[in-house]
Design a protein around this motif. Structure first.
Motif, PDB file in Angstrom:
ATOM      1  N   VAL A   1       1.267  -0.967  -0.521  1.00 47.77           N
ATOM      2  CA  VAL A   1      -0.063  -0.104   0.048  1.00 47.77           C
ATOM      3  C   VAL A   1       0.899   1.007   0.161  1.00 47.77           C
ATOM      4  O   VAL A   1       1.866   1.277   0.177  1.00 47.77           O
ATOM      5  CB  VAL A   1      -0.617   0.066   1.458  1.00 47.77           C
ATOM      6  CG1 VAL A   1      -2.431  -1.131   1.295  1.00 47.77           C
ATOM      7  CG2 VAL A   1      -0.691  -0.033   2.900  1.00 47.77           C
ATOM      8  N   PRO A   2       0.269   2.278  -0.448  1.00 49.20           N
ATOM      9  CA  PRO A   2       1.658   3.012  -1.372  1.00 49.20           C
ATOM     10  C   PRO A   2       1.725   3.823   1.281  1.00 49.20           C
ATOM     11  O   PRO A   2       0.638   3.891   1.553  1.00 49.20           O
ATOM     12  CB  PRO A   2       0.196   4.327  -1.431  1.00 49.20           C
ATOM     13  CG  PRO A   2      -0.646   4.268  -1.658  1.00 49.20           C
ATOM     14  CD  PRO A   2      -1.044   2.713  -1.126  1.00 49.20           C
ATOM     15  N   GLN A   3       2.650   3.760   1.088  1.00 48.30           N
ATOM     16  CA  GLN A   3       4.035   4.953   1.794  1.00 48.30           C
ATOM     17  C   GLN A   3       3.437   6.421   1.569  1.00 48.30           C
ATOM     18  O   GLN A   3       4.483   6.173   1.018  1.00 48.30           O
ATOM     19  CB  GLN A   3       5.038   3.697   2.729  1.00 48.30           C
ATOM     20  CG  GLN A   3       4.773   2.801   2.438  1.00 48.30           C
ATOM     21  CD  GLN A   3       3.857   2.181   4.268  1.00 48.30           C
ATOM     22  OE1 GLN A   3       3.600   3.375   5.232  1.00 48.30           O
ATOM     23  NE2 GLN A   3       3.342   1.011   4.401  1.00 48.30           N
ATOM     24  N   PRO A   4       4.005   6.770   3.093  1.00 49.41           N
ATOM     25  CA  PRO A   4       4.776   8.256   3.341  1.00 49.41           C
ATOM     26  C   PRO A   4       6.268   8.546   2.475  1.00 49.41           C
ATOM     27  O   PRO A   4       6.559   7.629   2.311  1.00 49.41           O
ATOM     28  CB  PRO A   4       4.678   8.542   4.203  1.00 49.41           C
ATOM     29  CG  PRO A   4       3.925   8.524   5.181  1.00 49.41           C
ATOM     30  CD  PRO A   4       3.567   6.644   4.788  1.00 49.41           C
ATOM     31  N   ALA A   5       5.955   9.420   1.527  1.00 51.29           N
ATOM     32  CA  ALA A   5       7.587   9.750   1.327  1.00 51.29           C
ATOM     33  C   ALA A   5       8.953   9.365   1.765  1.00 51.29           C
ATOM     34  O   ALA A   5       9.604   8.771   1.465  1.00 51.29           O
ATOM     35  CB  ALA A   5       7.131  11.008   0.782  1.00 51.29           C
ATOM     36  N   ASP A   6       8.562   9.521   3.183  1.00 59.72           N
ATOM     37  CA  ASP A   6       9.713   9.292   4.118  1.00 59.72           C
ATOM     38  C   ASP A   6       9.687   8.007   5.121  1.00 59.72           C
ATOM     39  O   ASP A   6      10.671   7.892   5.803  1.00 59.72           O
ATOM     40  CB  ASP A   6      10.118  10.769   5.515  1.00 59.72           C
ATOM     41  CG  ASP A   6       8.543  10.059   6.094  1.00 59.72           C
ATOM     42  OD1 ASP A   6       8.955  10.782   7.362  1.00 59.72           O
ATOM     43  OD2 ASP A   6       8.126   9.666   6.133  1.00 59.72           O
TER      44      ASP A   6
ATOM     45  N   VAL B   1      15.003   8.208  12.025  1.00 64.08           N
ATOM     46  CA  VAL B   1      13.972   8.717  12.927  1.00 64.08           C
ATOM     47  C   VAL B   1      13.351   7.938  14.483  1.00 64.08           C
ATOM     48  O   VAL B   1      12.752   7.465  15.405  1.00 64.08           O
ATOM     49  CB  VAL B   1      13.315   9.812  12.360  1.00 64.08           C
ATOM     50  CG1 VAL B   1      11.669  10.247  13.191  1.00 64.08           C
ATOM     51  CG2 VAL B   1      14.450  11.101  12.373  1.00 64.08           C
ATOM     52  N   ALA B   2      12.163   6.936  13.070  1.00 64.69           N
ATOM     53  CA  ALA B   2      11.294   5.622  13.789  1.00 64.69           C
ATOM     54  C   ALA B   2      11.385   5.068  12.943  1.00 64.69           C
ATOM     55  O   ALA B   2      11.296   4.490  11.890  1.00 64.69           O
ATOM     56  CB  ALA B   2      10.398   6.822  14.648  1.00 64.69           C
TER      57      ALA B   2
ATOM     58  N   ARG C   1       8.782   1.277  13.549  1.00 63.63           N
ATOM     59  CA  ARG C   1       7.450   0.143  13.625  1.00 63.63           C
ATOM     60  C   ARG C   1       8.060  -0.726  13.123  1.00 63.63           C
ATOM     61  O   ARG C   1       8.125  -0.975  11.612  1.00 63.63           O
ATOM     62  CB  ARG C   1       6.458   1.004  13.407  1.00 63.63           C
ATOM     63  CG  ARG C   1       6.423   2.372  13.727  1.00 63.63           C
ATOM     64  CD  ARG C   1       5.154   2.978  13.557  1.00 63.63           C
ATOM     65  NE  ARG C   1       4.577   3.262  12.480  1.00 63.63           N
ATOM     66  CZ  ARG C   1       5.022   4.323  11.874  1.00 63.63           C
ATOM     67  NH1 ARG C   1       6.141   5.475  12.539  1.00 63.63           N
ATOM     68  NH2 ARG C   1       5.182   4.729  10.769  1.00 63.63           N
TER      69      ARG C   1
ATOM     70  N   GLN D   1      11.292   5.445   9.483  1.00 67.33           N
ATOM     71  CA  GLN D   1      11.032   6.756   8.870  1.00 67.33           C
ATOM     72  C   GLN D   1      12.437   7.502   9.113  1.00 67.33           C
ATOM     73  O   GLN D   1      12.777   7.303   9.793  1.00 67.33           O
ATOM     74  CB  GLN D   1       9.827   7.071  10.006  1.00 67.33           C
ATOM     75  CG  GLN D   1       8.253   7.005  10.116  1.00 67.33           C
ATOM     76  CD  GLN D   1       7.374   8.122   9.804  1.00 67.33           C
ATOM     77  OE1 GLN D   1       7.858   8.237  11.615  1.00 67.33           O
ATOM     78  NE2 GLN D   1       6.655   9.587   9.198  1.00 67.33           N
TER      79      GLN D   1
END
Lengths: 128, 461
Positions: A8-13, A41-42, A44, A73
Motif C-alpha cells: 500500500v502507498p507509504q509516505p515519502a519518508d 527517526v522511527a 515500527r 521513517q
C-alpha cells in the motif's frame, strides 16, 4: 534485512523492509545507522503471518513462512521511493530487411558453435 | 412467541429504519396519493440518500442540545483516536489536514483600539478610542480587526505593549510567579519523584498555583475572569468525520465509509467563561494553505478503536460557562525536551507543542460550537475563539485558535472555502534556572503574554 516495494502507498519518508524474525526495532535502527549511515527517526515493526491453507499434491497443508516487516521513517528530510527494477525497454523502430535478420541469425548460430574462446580451440567434452 | 421476540430485538436495534418513521409529510392537499419518493429500506443509492437525509432531519429537529449530541454520536464504528500529545513525527501537519487548519506563526496582531489606548504618540485613533479610554487602562487584548478602520502600523504595537506594562505592575506579577516557582521547587521539601512522574512533581503544581493566583489577581481588571470557572484536570472530547475510505476487511468490506476521528484530551487547567471571546479575523478570511496529505491516517501512525462518541467541553450543556477562554497543557514525561535532544530530533520539539495546541484547541472550540447547536450540516455562523498555553514547566508556547467551520465531511467540505486558523509561538523559557532560593534569568515577556492572554475579553466588557 531486505528493502521491499510497499503493497500500500507509504509516505515519502518511510521505507519498508522485510527483516529476520529475531531483529528488534533497536537492532534495525542501529543496523541502518551504523552500517549504511542512514538517519533513522522511527521504526515500527509487525509480524506477517504466512498463509497455512495451500495444499500440495498429497493434500497436506503447506504453510508459507512468517516474516517480520519493518517501516522505517528516515530523518533529515530524506525520502525514499522504491525504484522500478524492470523498466520497459524501448524497441528501436528502424526498418529491417529479411537479409539483415538472416545474417544476424547466422552470426549468432556460428557464435554458439565456436565455443568458449578461453579454452583455445579445445572441445567442451575434453577434461583432465 | 419466539418470532415476536426476534422481531422486537430487530426493532430495538434498528428502529429508526421502520416505515412508520419515514411516513413524512403528506402530499399537496389536492392530490389523492402520497408523494412518490425513493424507498427507505432498499439496497440502492437513492434509498441510502433518503436514509441519510432522514437522519439529518432528525438531528436538525432535535428538541434539545443533549438530544442533538446523542443523535450525532449514536452510530458507533471504529474510529481513529487522535492524541494531542503525541510522539509521532510531523504530527502537526497531519493534524492540520484532519482539522482543515491553517497554522500562522506568531500571535495574532494587536488591533487599532488597543494601540489607541496608549498615550498621544499613537496614530490617529477611530472613535473606538473614546470608548476604549473609559475602560480599564492597560488591558491589552488581541481584538478583532473588524473595527480597524485606521490600521495602526506594526511599530506602534510594541510601544503600546511596553506602555501598557507599567499599568500592570510587572514587579508584582513577577514576584507572584517567582514565589510560586520557589515554593514548589525550592522551599517545599518533596521526596524524589517516582519514575516518569517528574511533571506531576513540580511543574504541575507550579502551573496550577501560578494560574489560579494570576487569575485571582487579574479579576479586578477583567470582569470576565470574575465570572469564569477554573477547571482542574478536566476532560475535553470531540468526535468528527473527515474524508472517505473504503472498508478493508470485515463483513462491511468494500463499502465507502467516512473517516471517523475522536479526540479525548485532558488539559491540566481550563478557564471557561459565560461570554464568547471576540473574533480575531473575519469568518471568511484566508491566511494560508492547509497541508494536504493523501495517505491514510494509519500511516502517521494512528490507530482505530470503537467506543463512545463523546462531545464534551469540560462541563455539561446546562452550565452557564459554556464558552472557552484559555486551556493550559502540561507536556508529559515521555515527550520531554531532553529525550528529543538525546535522540537527535530537535525539530520535533516544536512539532509536539504545535500538534498539542492545534488538536486540543480544535476539539475544544468545535465542542463549544456543538454545545450551541452547530454541527457539520449546520455550520457555525460566528467564529469561536479560544486560547491555549502548552508548557513543560519551563518552556511556554502560546496558541490562539479561531474555528470558522465545522463542515469537514465529504459532502459539506466541497463548497466550503472557510478554514480554521491557529496562531502559535515557539516555546520560550520562562526562567533559566532556580538555585539557592533565587530564580535566575526570569523572562518578563512570557509573563506579559500570559497576562494578556488572561485579560482577553469581549469588546462590551
Amino acid at each position: 534485512m531486505a528493502a521491499v516495494r510497499p503493497g500500500v502507498p507509504q509516505p515519502a519518508d518511510t521505507a519498508q523492509f522485510r527483516v529476520s524474525m529475531e531483529m528488534t526495532k533497536v537492532d534495525i535502527k542501529n543496523y541502518l545507522e551504523k552500517i549504511y549511515n542512514v538517519p533513522v527517526v522511527a521504526v515500527r515493526t509487525r509480524i506477517q503471518h504466512g498463509a497455512h491453507n495451500r495444499r500440495n499434491h498429497k493434500n497436506q497443508r503447506v504453510k508459507k513462512p512468517d516474516y517480520k516487516v519493518a517501516y522505517v521513517q528516515l530523518g533529515q528530510g530524506q525520502t525514499f521511493q522504491f525504484p522500478n527494477l524492470f523498466p520497459e525497454k524501448e524497441q528501436t523502430p528502424e526498418a529491417r530487411s529479411f537479409d539483415d535478420f538472416k545474417n544476424k541469425y547466422l552470426e549468432e548460430e556460428a557464435q554458439r558453435q565456436r565455443g568458449d574462446p578461453r579454452r583455445g580451440g579445445v572441445p567442451d567434452w575434453f577434461g583432465l | 412467541m419466539a418470532a415476536s421476540r426476534g422481531w422486537r430485538l430487530i426493532r430495538h436495534g434498528r428502529c429508526w429504519l421502520s416505515q412508520a418513521e419515514f411516513s413524512g409529510a403528506p402530499g399537496p392537499p389536492d392530490s389523492l396519493y402520497p408523494p412518490i419518493v425513493a424507498s427507505a429500506t432498499a439496497k440502492s443509492k437513492a434509498a441510502k440518500r433518503r436514509r441519510l437525509e432522514h437522519f439529518h432531519q432528525r438531528v436538525h429537529e432535535a428538541a434539545s442540545i443533549e438530544e442533538k449530541l446523542r443523535l450525532y454520536g449514536l452510530l458507533q464504528r471504529p474510529k481513529y483516536m487522535v492524541y494531542p500529545q503525541t510522539f509521532a513525527i510531523n504530527a502537526d501537519r497531519w493534524y492540520q489536514s484532519f482539522t482543515k487548519t491553517v497554522f500562522v506563526p506568531g500571535l495574532p496582531p494587536r488591533a487599532a483600539p488597543e494601540a489607541a489606548r496608549a498615550p498621544e504618540p499613537a496614530a490617529a485613533a477611530p472613535e473606538a478610542a473614546a470608548g476604549a479610554a473609559a475602560r480599564v487602562p492597560g488591558a491589552a487584548a488581541p481584538e478583532a480587526a473588524a473595527g480597524a478602520a485606521a490600521r495602526v502600523p506594526g511599530a506602534a504595537a510594541p510601544e503600546a505593549a511596553a506602555e501598557a506594562a507599567p499599568d500592570l505592575d510587572l514587579g508584582e506579577l513577577r514576584s507572584l510567579a517567582c514565589d510560586a516557582l520557589l515554593q514548589e521547587s525550592f522551599y517545599q521539601n518533596k521526596k524524589r519523584p517516582f519514575l516518569y512522574r517528574d511533571q506531576d512533581h513540580t511543574p504541575g503544581p507550579f502551573l496550577t498555583q501560578l494560574i489560579s493566583s494570576l487569575a485571582a489577581l487579574l479579576c479586578g481588571r477583567n470582569p470576565l475572569l470574575a465570572a469564569s470557572s477554573l477547571d482542574l484536570n478536566p476532560e475535553v472530547n470531540y468526535y468528527w468525520h473527515h474524508g472517505e475510505e473504503v472498508v478493508v476487511h470485515g463483513h462491511r468490506k468494500g463499502r465507502v465509509d467516512p473517516v471517523r476521528f475522536q479526540i479525548d484530551d485532558h488539559p491540566h487547567l481550563q478557564i471557561r467563561v459565560p461570554k464568547q471571546l471576540p473574533e480575531v479575523v473575519p469568518l471568511e478570511s484566508d491566511l494560508g494553505d492547509v497541508p494536504v496529505i493523501d495517505h491514510k491516517p494509519s500511516k502517521l501512525p494512528l490507530f482505530k478503536k470503537q467506543y463512545e462518541n463523546k462531545v464534551f467541553i469540560g462541563s455539561k450543556v446546562a452550565d452557564p460557562c459554556c464558552y472557552g477562554h484559555t486551556q493550559f497543557h502540561l507536556i508529559p514525561d515521555k515527550l520531554k525536551r531532553q529525550r528529543f535532544l538525546e535522540a537527535n530530533l530537535e525539530d520535533q520539539i516544536e512539532v509536539t507543542y504545535r500538534a498539542n495546541g492545534i488538536a486540543s484547541l480544535f476539539a475544544w472550540t468545535a465542542a463549544q460550537a456543538m454545545y450551541q447547536g452547530f454541527w457539520n450540516e449546520a455550520d457555525v455562523t460566528r467564529p469561536f475563539v479560544s486560547q491555549a498555553v502548552v508548557t513543560d514547566g519551563k518552556y511556554f508556547a502560546l496558541f490562539c485558535y479561531q474555528l470558522n467551520t465545522l463542515a469537514l465531511t465529504v459532502e459539506t467540505i466541497q463548497n466550503n472555502p472557510r478554514k480554521n486558523i491557529c496562531w502559535g509561538t515557539d516555546s520560550e523559557p520562562l526562567y533559566d534556572v532556580v538555585e539557592d532560593g533565587d530564580v535566575k534569568g526570569f523572562n518578563d515577556e512570557i509573563l506579559l503574554q500570559l497576562v494578556q492572554f488572561l485579560l482577553n475579553r469581549p469588546k462590551e466588557l
